[in-house]
Design an enzyme around this catalytic site. Structure first.
Site, PDB file in Angstrom:
ATOM      1  N   SER A 277       1.057  -1.796   0.309  1.00 46.66           N
ATOM      2  CA  SER A 277      -0.369   0.160  -0.186  1.00 46.66           C
ATOM      3  C   SER A 277       0.815   1.319  -0.043  1.00 46.66           C
ATOM      4  CB  SER A 277      -1.047   0.010   1.194  1.00 46.66           C
ATOM      5  OG  SER A 277      -1.859   0.825   1.261  1.00 46.66           O
ATOM      6  N   PRO A 278       0.320   2.544  -0.249  1.00 44.22           N
ATOM      7  CA  PRO A 278       1.238   3.854  -0.855  1.00 44.22           C
ATOM      8  C   PRO A 278       1.839   3.815   0.633  1.00 44.22           C
ATOM      9  CG  PRO A 278      -0.118   3.686  -2.056  1.00 44.22           C
ATOM     10  CD  PRO A 278      -0.137   2.477  -0.998  1.00 44.22           C
TER      11      PRO A 278
ATOM     12  N   GLN B 242       1.891   6.469  -7.452  1.00 44.76           N
ATOM     13  CA  GLN B 242       0.168   7.013  -6.963  1.00 44.76           C
ATOM     14  C   GLN B 242       0.241   8.308  -7.076  1.00 44.76           C
ATOM     15  OE1 GLN B 242      -1.416   7.602  -2.679  1.00 44.76           O
ATOM     16  NE2 GLN B 242      -2.381   5.618  -3.367  1.00 44.76           N
TER      17      GLN B 242
ATOM     18  N   TYR C 199      -7.997  14.211   0.344  1.00 44.97           N
ATOM     19  CA  TYR C 199      -7.175  15.259  -0.370  1.00 44.97           C
ATOM     20  C   TYR C 199      -7.813  15.968  -1.999  1.00 44.97           C
ATOM     21  CZ  TYR C 199      -3.467  13.140   1.943  1.00 44.97           C
ATOM     22  OH  TYR C 199      -3.069  12.389   2.843  1.00 44.97           O
TER      23      TYR C 199
ATOM     24  N   ARG D 213      -7.626   5.472  -6.446  1.00 46.56           N
ATOM     25  CA  ARG D 213      -8.151   5.171  -5.040  1.00 46.56           C
ATOM     26  C   ARG D 213      -9.101   6.225  -4.406  1.00 46.56           C
ATOM     27  NH1 ARG D 213      -5.689   3.173   0.636  1.00 46.56           N
ATOM     28  NH2 ARG D 213      -4.781   1.962   0.112  1.00 46.56           N
TER      29      ARG D 213
ATOM     30  N   ARG E 261       0.074  -1.014   6.972  1.00 46.68           N
ATOM     31  CA  ARG E 261       1.254  -0.880   8.043  1.00 46.68           C
ATOM     32  C   ARG E 261       1.869  -2.492   8.749  1.00 46.68           C
ATOM     33  NH1 ARG E 261      -2.091   2.323   9.159  1.00 46.68           N
ATOM     34  NH2 ARG E 261      -1.271   4.450  10.329  1.00 46.68           N
TER      35      ARG E 261
END
Length: 352
Positions: A21-22, A98, A178, A226, A322
């Site tokens: 994952s980013p 991304q 964002y 995403r 994580r």
């Protein structure tokens, strides 16, 4: 079909369903990725993940959240990314970038300084959003129509640089509060023009950007998006899963191949709503109701849990954040835990 089944998305072939994952590393200078990024991303490729996704990568200087974020708005940055792309490819993994603009969630200090607002003397800048709004103590001004058009051009130029750098896929970050999310959620977007008001107007900036990028990248190249499937806000203006399903259908019609279904971004998620796999139902619902391929996120930490998501058809990829920080070799260790044969770098085979 299981966690280690290959998957074919347009012309992208992944050897397994595990994605890094980013995750922002806050370790760049002038937007240029360095040795940290090479080792961070490269070690997860060595560790067996089928797809490596870069952290949020800004399409312009004012699109950064902090001065330590990476970018791809110039050739120095593009060339630095090339080295990382090449190393990941040498590990028989694929890599995607991304692309991102923080919008109003910008001009912040490093996390070690608790991401407080930057002063002009510290390099702070004027942030802009869909509408005038305060984010994290920083006041954002409303973007003009001309500025919106210019931003679409910056996303297109960044996408072209990503192609030149050798990336296998592009993901637009349209979640987590964002810029794109600041447009499609009525919680933030209070505009009265063609980019605000109705659902169709609020998604326009994202859809038009997708259309412009799809025109210039190779026809065989995959395009991911995403989104935040829900806002996690109790309000009539909050973005809902039903909205996400509608949006995903439209994105699919415009050449998007894959939706990563995350959530939130404008507020902290209540702890009672956070548990292992808590966002998997978003990916499942979008996949079932639109037919688009989806990625599941949200406290996915164990091999059996990740495998179960794929076996049950709840999502097509599992996007591990994580746990990949704790264990760069999550994929190799998962194969061992599941009793599945997988390739191990020859340099490490003596350990297995």
């Amino acid at each position: 079909m299981n966690l280690f089944s290959p998957i074919h998305i347009r012309n992208l072939i992944l050897k397994n369903r595990i994605v890094l994952s980013p995750m922002q590393q806050y370790n760049a200078k002038n937007g240029v990725p360095g040795n940290w990024h090479l080792v961070h991303l490269g070690s997860r490729a060595v560790g067996g993940a089928g797809l490596i996704l870069t952290e949020c990568t800004a399409v312009s200087e004012e699109g950064l959240a902090t001065l330590s974020d990476v970018g791809i708005w110039n050739d120095e940055q593009k060339n630095a990314w090339k080295n990382i792309v090449n190393f990941v490819h040498e590990q028989d993994a694929k890599i995607g970038i991304q692309l991102w603009h923080a919008g109003g969630k910008g001009s912040l200090k490093h996390p070690n300084e608790r991401m407080k607002p930057l002063t002009p003397e510290e390099g702070g800048w004027t942030v802009k959003s869909s509408s005038a709004h305060e984010f994290n103590g920083v006041f954002a001004e409303e973007l003009t129509i001309d500025e919106i058009q210019e931003l679409k051009t910056k996303f297109v130029k960044a996408a072209l640089r990503a192609v030149e750098a050798g990336f296998d896929t592009i993901e637009l970050h349209a979640g987590h509060g964002y810029l794109f999310h600041q447009f499609y959620s009525a919680v933030i977007n209070k505009r009265q023009d063609e980019y605000g008001g109705s659902f169709e107007n609020r998604i326009r900036f994202l859809v038009e950007t997708v259309q412009e990028i799809r025109k210039v990248i190779p026809a065989e190249m995959t395009l991911f998006v995403r989104i935040s499937a829900v806002d996690y806000i109790e309000s009539d203006e909050a973005w809902t899963l039903e909205d996400s399903i509608k949006l995903s259908k439209i994105l699919k019609e415009n050449g998007v191949d894959f939706i990563t279904a995350s959530g939130g971004g404008f507020t902290n998620v209540s702890k009672d709503k956070v548990f292992p796999g808590y966002q998997v139902p978003f990916a499942k619902a979008i996949k079932e109701q639109t037919g688009i391929l989806t990625g599941a996120v949200g406290m996915i930490t164990e091999a059996e849990q990740a495998n179960d998501i794929i076996v049950k058809g709840n999502a097509d990829l599992v996007i591990i954040a994580r746990e990949h920080l704790r264990d760069p070799y999550f994929a190799i260790h998962s194969a061992k835990a599941l009793g599945i044969e997988t390739e191990i770098p020859w340099q490490y085979k003596r350990a297995y």
